[in-house]
Design a protein around this motif. Structure first.
Motif, PDB file in Angstrom:
ATOM      1  N   GLN A 248       0.849  -1.357  -0.064  1.00 18.14           N
ATOM      2  CA  GLN A 248       0.086   0.017  -0.103  1.00 18.14           C
ATOM      3  C   GLN A 248       0.888   1.290   0.033  1.00 18.14           C
ATOM      4  OE1 GLN A 248      -3.650   0.107   0.097  1.00 18.14           O
ATOM      5  NE2 GLN A 248      -3.176  -1.809  -0.887  1.00 18.14           N
ATOM      6  N   ILE A 266      -4.482   6.914   2.219  1.00 19.03           N
ATOM      7  CA  ILE A 266      -4.478   5.524   2.070  1.00 19.03           C
ATOM      8  C   ILE A 266      -4.281   4.820   3.398  1.00 19.03           C
ATOM      9  CG2 ILE A 266      -3.120   3.761   0.851  1.00 19.03           C
ATOM     10  CD1 ILE A 266      -4.510   5.698  -1.074  1.00 19.03           C
ATOM     11  N   PRO A 269      -6.883   5.915   6.982  1.00 19.69           N
ATOM     12  CA  PRO A 269      -8.108   5.195   6.766  1.00 19.69           C
ATOM     13  C   PRO A 269      -8.209   3.748   7.196  1.00 19.69           C
ATOM     14  CG  PRO A 269      -7.960   6.722   5.032  1.00 19.69           C
ATOM     15  CD  PRO A 269      -6.431   6.647   5.791  1.00 19.69           C
ATOM     16  N   GLN A 270      -7.393   3.079   6.531  1.00 25.18           N
ATOM     17  CA  GLN A 270      -7.360   1.550   6.530  1.00 25.18           C
ATOM     18  C   GLN A 270      -7.037   1.099   7.977  1.00 25.18           C
ATOM     19  OE1 GLN A 270      -5.896  -0.842   3.135  1.00 25.18           O
ATOM     20  NE2 GLN A 270      -5.114   0.984   2.379  1.00 25.18           N
ATOM     21  N   ARG A 350     -17.213  -1.820   4.699  1.00 24.04           N
ATOM     22  CA  ARG A 350     -17.971  -2.052   3.423  1.00 24.04           C
ATOM     23  C   ARG A 350     -17.089  -2.728   2.182  1.00 24.04           C
ATOM     24  NH1 ARG A 350     -20.095   3.406   2.189  1.00 24.04           N
ATOM     25  NH2 ARG A 350     -17.871   3.754   3.044  1.00 24.04           N
ATOM     26  N   GLY A 351     -15.754  -2.045   2.052  1.00 20.70           N
ATOM     27  CA  GLY A 351     -14.881  -2.481   1.039  1.00 20.70           C
ATOM     28  C   GLY A 351     -14.625  -4.091   1.114  1.00 20.70           C
ATOM     29  N   VAL A 353     -16.444  -6.532   1.678  1.00 15.93           N
ATOM     30  CA  VAL A 353     -17.301  -7.461   1.543  1.00 15.93           C
ATOM     31  C   VAL A 353     -17.228  -8.235   0.093  1.00 15.93           C
ATOM     32  CG1 VAL A 353     -19.825  -8.035   1.232  1.00 15.93           C
ATOM     33  CG2 VAL A 353     -19.112  -6.201   2.542  1.00 15.93           C
ATOM     34  N   HIS A 354     -17.160  -9.567  -0.152  1.00 12.85           N
ATOM     35  CA  HIS A 354     -16.801 -10.146  -1.316  1.00 12.85           C
ATOM     36  C   HIS A 354     -17.927 -10.290  -2.167  1.00 12.85           C
ATOM     37  CE1 HIS A 354     -12.591 -11.373  -1.566  1.00 12.85           C
ATOM     38  NE2 HIS A 354     -12.711 -11.213   0.152  1.00 12.85           N
TER      39      HIS A 354
ATOM     40  N   ASN B  92      -1.786  -4.102  -5.554  1.00 12.62           N
ATOM     41  CA  ASN B  92      -1.775  -3.051  -4.596  1.00 12.62           C
ATOM     42  C   ASN B  92      -2.638  -1.860  -4.730  1.00 12.62           C
ATOM     43  OD1 ASN B  92       0.447  -4.301  -3.605  1.00 12.62           O
ATOM     44  ND2 ASN B  92       2.156  -3.019  -4.237  1.00 12.62           N
ATOM     45  N   PHE B  94      -6.000  -0.057  -3.506  1.00 14.92           N
ATOM     46  CA  PHE B  94      -6.630   0.442  -2.159  1.00 14.92           C
ATOM     47  C   PHE B  94      -7.767  -0.238  -2.037  1.00 14.92           C
ATOM     48  CE2 PHE B  94      -3.924   4.220  -3.971  1.00 14.92           C
ATOM     49  CZ  PHE B  94      -2.823   3.695  -3.403  1.00 14.92           C
ATOM     50  N   PRO B  95      -7.915  -1.147  -1.089  1.00 12.31           N
ATOM     51  CA  PRO B  95      -9.070  -1.739  -0.738  1.00 12.31           C
ATOM     52  C   PRO B  95     -10.305  -1.030  -0.102  1.00 12.31           C
ATOM     53  CG  PRO B  95      -7.573  -2.350   0.813  1.00 12.31           C
ATOM     54  CD  PRO B  95      -6.915  -1.553  -0.181  1.00 12.31           C
ATOM     55  N   HIS B  96      -9.855   0.114   0.268  1.00 10.16           N
ATOM     56  CA  HIS B  96     -10.968   0.770   1.099  1.00 10.16           C
ATOM     57  C   HIS B  96     -11.778   1.945  -0.023  1.00 10.16           C
ATOM     58  CE1 HIS B  96      -7.410   3.398   1.298  1.00 10.16           C
ATOM     59  NE2 HIS B  96      -8.386   4.371   1.845  1.00 10.16           N
ATOM     60  N   TYR B 138     -15.856  -2.317  -5.166  1.00 11.70           N
ATOM     61  CA  TYR B 138     -14.794  -2.135  -4.295  1.00 11.70           C
ATOM     62  C   TYR B 138     -13.507  -3.318  -4.969  1.00 11.70           C
ATOM     63  CZ  TYR B 138     -16.526   0.793  -0.973  1.00 11.70           C
ATOM     64  OH  TYR B 138     -17.132   2.164  -0.357  1.00 11.70           O
ATOM     65  N   LEU B 140     -11.881  -5.661  -3.978  1.00 10.08           N
ATOM     66  CA  LEU B 140     -11.787  -7.127  -3.483  1.00 10.08           C
ATOM     67  C   LEU B 140     -13.101  -7.851  -3.889  1.00 10.08           C
ATOM     68  CD1 LEU B 140     -10.344  -6.971   0.239  1.00 10.08           C
ATOM     69  CD2 LEU B 140      -9.240  -7.424  -1.958  1.00 10.08           C
ATOM     70  N   GLN B 141     -14.075  -7.026  -4.765  1.00 11.41           N
ATOM     71  CA  GLN B 141     -15.242  -7.766  -5.110  1.00 11.41           C
ATOM     72  C   GLN B 141     -14.849  -8.016  -6.671  1.00 11.41           C
ATOM     73  OE1 GLN B 141     -17.659  -4.453  -4.617  1.00 11.41           O
ATOM     74  NE2 GLN B 141     -18.687  -5.477  -2.929  1.00 11.41           N
TER      75      GLN B 141
END
Lengths: 354, 247
Positions: A248, A266, A269-270, A350-351, A353-354, B92, B94-96, B138, B140-141
């Motif tokens: 990241q 970046i 927030p995570q 939220r991000g 969720v698969h 890499n 940004f997952p959020h 997102y 990861l989806q």
């Protein structure tokens, strides 16, 4: 009919599945049968609700004396604040609570929220302190009870959070000076009890001040609480920072983001999202830590209970009921915080969720 | 001023005190050139390209990108990073952030574009890598191949002059490798300078101007793809090619 069967099936599988489980079920059942009616009898059916010392003395040992709350609720909630003026802390606290609630809600997260904080805090201090607009002056030493608890807790949290973020970033920094400074700070503060920090802020600090110069005791205590809470909180946040994969940072750097852009957009927030439970844990513990300021003669909720009951020998025996009352107040606040924490977790996940 | 886009002159790098990961690297890359770098793992090929945008710093020698020498000078480094895009093995992303936010972040923050401009540019790039319909999901989806295409689109939003690919297909399932290679081939035809660390020899044969073979921190051999594969000069290269081509 079907429902009864379902219930029976549920009882069989969950409570009596083995001999061992059946044993535990029976033992706990017996314990509940014994204690619940007793507690109910003491707290509700044999309790005295009116502010009547005679009745309370008569019911002693068999029923609770909630009369102590009925009689003393105002000094418990508002401390030593002058009785006639207690509408002021009431109004000030309602304003502050409304501000805190608004700050928790997504719709209010916009540019003017910061300005709103300034306005509401100014209103809070003017209402509480007075000395202008025709309001009688009330020194901070007389502030107390729930308003003081909420003020100390919210300002400690609001002040400690940014400081904790900076400390955490400092501790994971590659610059040795920052790293060492932040580490020393955190270890030093964590190494002493909050009470001693409060003592230093309250009694030791003024000794080093020049003659005739003084800082309000409330402010000194507040600063001490912020510094203390920040040290603990920074370690929670550092944990979150360490959970962020190296990739990241590399992606952010390769896109040309500066250090602060990278942290703000970046990394933080995570990192903060992963440690929401820990952060909330810290907030709740800070909220309850405010009860320690009694030690330096600031009578917040716990302190003002002592003050209200200890001065009246008649009511002294019923301090326990008073404690249960403020325990309920603490619980309402802490439980709300933990429910809020769950909502925040849902939002930040939220991000994922698969 | 040199004519080269990237120039390594006697570049050396160590990890710690003992591991000599880059040894006397001399390499010149012309504008628009497409280079594939291969070699066994630990040969220093990833480190080599990561030096170009200074994710790794070199300790000796001179490394110049578009006339700017890489050093501890932060300002120069930021200028270089704006010219150089990078695609990573692990994507890499940004997952959020949503796919669209991943793409607009740097243009808004670094290039100071407005949100609308940045989003327009992002959608253009997403269409280019054929994934525009996923803009609001997102990362990861998405599947691995889709994520890597988003990552490529993300670097393209900054209109880089140089693209670095660090094993872009190594973390992908076999059926997704092609979709990423197709995008890379399309980019190669646009005249952008590309350095690509990969073991996809088909890609090297059809796209590269030059293939470089590295071993133990040194450039062992460099040649045009035809000669590189048909007449490798060194024993080490031959050995390596036999290993990866017979699979």
């Amino acid at each position: 009919m079907l429902q009864t069967q379902d219930t029976l099936a549920w009882i069989r599988t969950n409570l009596f599945s083995t001999w061992f489980n059946s044993g535990i079920t029976l033992a706990l059942g017996a314990l509940l049968l014994y204690t619940v009616p007793q507690a109910w009898g003491w707290a509700i059916s044999h309790a005295v609700w009116g502010a009547d010392v005679e009745q309370c003395n008569a019911a002693r040992g068999t029923g609770a004396c909630w009369g102590v709350v009925a009689e003393k609720y105002r000094p418990i909630i508002f401390g030593r604040y002058p009785f006639e003026e207690q509408w002021r802390p009431l109004l000030a606290t309602l304003l502050l609570m409304a501000l805190l609630l608004a700050s928790c809600m997504r719709v209010f997260w916009c540019k003017w929220l910061g300005a709103l904080w300034v306005v509401v805090l100014a209103a809070f201090f003017i209402l509480m302190h007075g000395g202008l607009l025709g309001l009688a002056l009330v020194e901070t030493g007389l502030w107390g009870g729930l308003p003081l608890t909420i003020l100390l807790a919210s300002l400690s949290v609001v002040g400690a959070f940014p400081l904790a973020v900076l400390l955490a970033l400092g501790r994971v920094s590659e610059l040795p000076v920052f790293k060492t400074l932040c580490t020393v700070y955190v270890e030093l503060i964590r190494g002493v009890p909050l009470i001693s920090v409060l003592f230093m802020a309250s009694f030791l600090f003024p000794l080093f001040m020049p003659e005739g110069f003084s800082i309000d005791v409330l402010l000194r205590v507040l600063v001490a609480m912020v510094l203390f809470a920040a040290a603990y909180l920074s370690e929670v946040i550092r944990g979150g920072l360490q959970a962020i994969p190296r990739g990241q940072y590399e992606a952010a750097a390769s896109l040309g983001l500066t250090y602060w852009q990278m942290q703000r957009k970046i990394i933080l927030p995570q990192a903060l999202a992963t440690v929401v439970p820990g952060i909330m844990n810290n907030f709740i513990s800070t909220f309850k830590d405010t009860s320690l300021v009694t030690i330096v003669s600031l009578y917040e909720l716990t302190g003002s209970l002592d003050l209200a009951v200890n001065s009246q020998p008649d009511w002294m025996p019923y301090k326990l009921e008073g404690y249960l009352f403020i325990a309920a107040i603490y619980f309402v606040f802490c439980f709300s915080l933990s429910r809020y924490s769950q909502w925040v977790e849902q939002q930040v996940n939220r991000g994922k969720v698969h | 001023m040199s004519d080269y886009m990237i120039e390594f002159a006697k570049v050396n790098k160590w990890y710690g005190n003992h591991f000599h990961v880059l040894r006397d690297i001399d390499l010149q890359v012309r504008k628009g050139e497409r280079i594939v770098i291969c070699g066994p793992s630990g040969s220093g090929k990833s480190t080599l390209i990561r030096c170009i945008n200074r994710l790794e710093s070199h300790q000796q020698g001179k490394l110049t990108v578009d006339g700017i020498e890489l050093s501890d000078d932060v300002k120069a480094l930021n200028t270089v990073r704006r010219k150089v895009g990078m695609v990573f093995q692990q994507f890499n992303l940004f997952p959020h952030l949503t796919v669209l936010e991943n793409l607009t972040l740097a243009p808004i923050q670094v290039n100071k574009l407005s949100k609308t401009e940045a989003e327009e540019r992002a959608m253009t790039q997403l269409q280019r890598v054929q994934i525009a319909e996923q803009a609001h999901k997102y990362p990861l989806q998405l599947s691995g191949g889709q994520q890597q295409r988003v990552a490529i689109a993300r670097t393209l939003c900054l209109t880089p002059q140089i693209l670095l690919f660090d094993e872009p297909t190594s973390a992908l399932d076999p059926e997704m490798i092609k979709e990423v290679l197709d995008v890379m081939t399309e980019l190669a035809e646009q005249g952008i300078t590309m350095l690509c660390v990969t073991h996809e020899m088909g890609f090297a044969k059809s796209v590269a101007d030059r293939v470089i073979f590295m071993d133990q921190g040194q450039i062992v051999e460099e040649n045009n793809p035809h000669d590189f594969f048909s007449r490798p000069r060194s024993e080490r290269t031959r050995e390596f090619l036999t290993k990866i081509l017979t699979h």
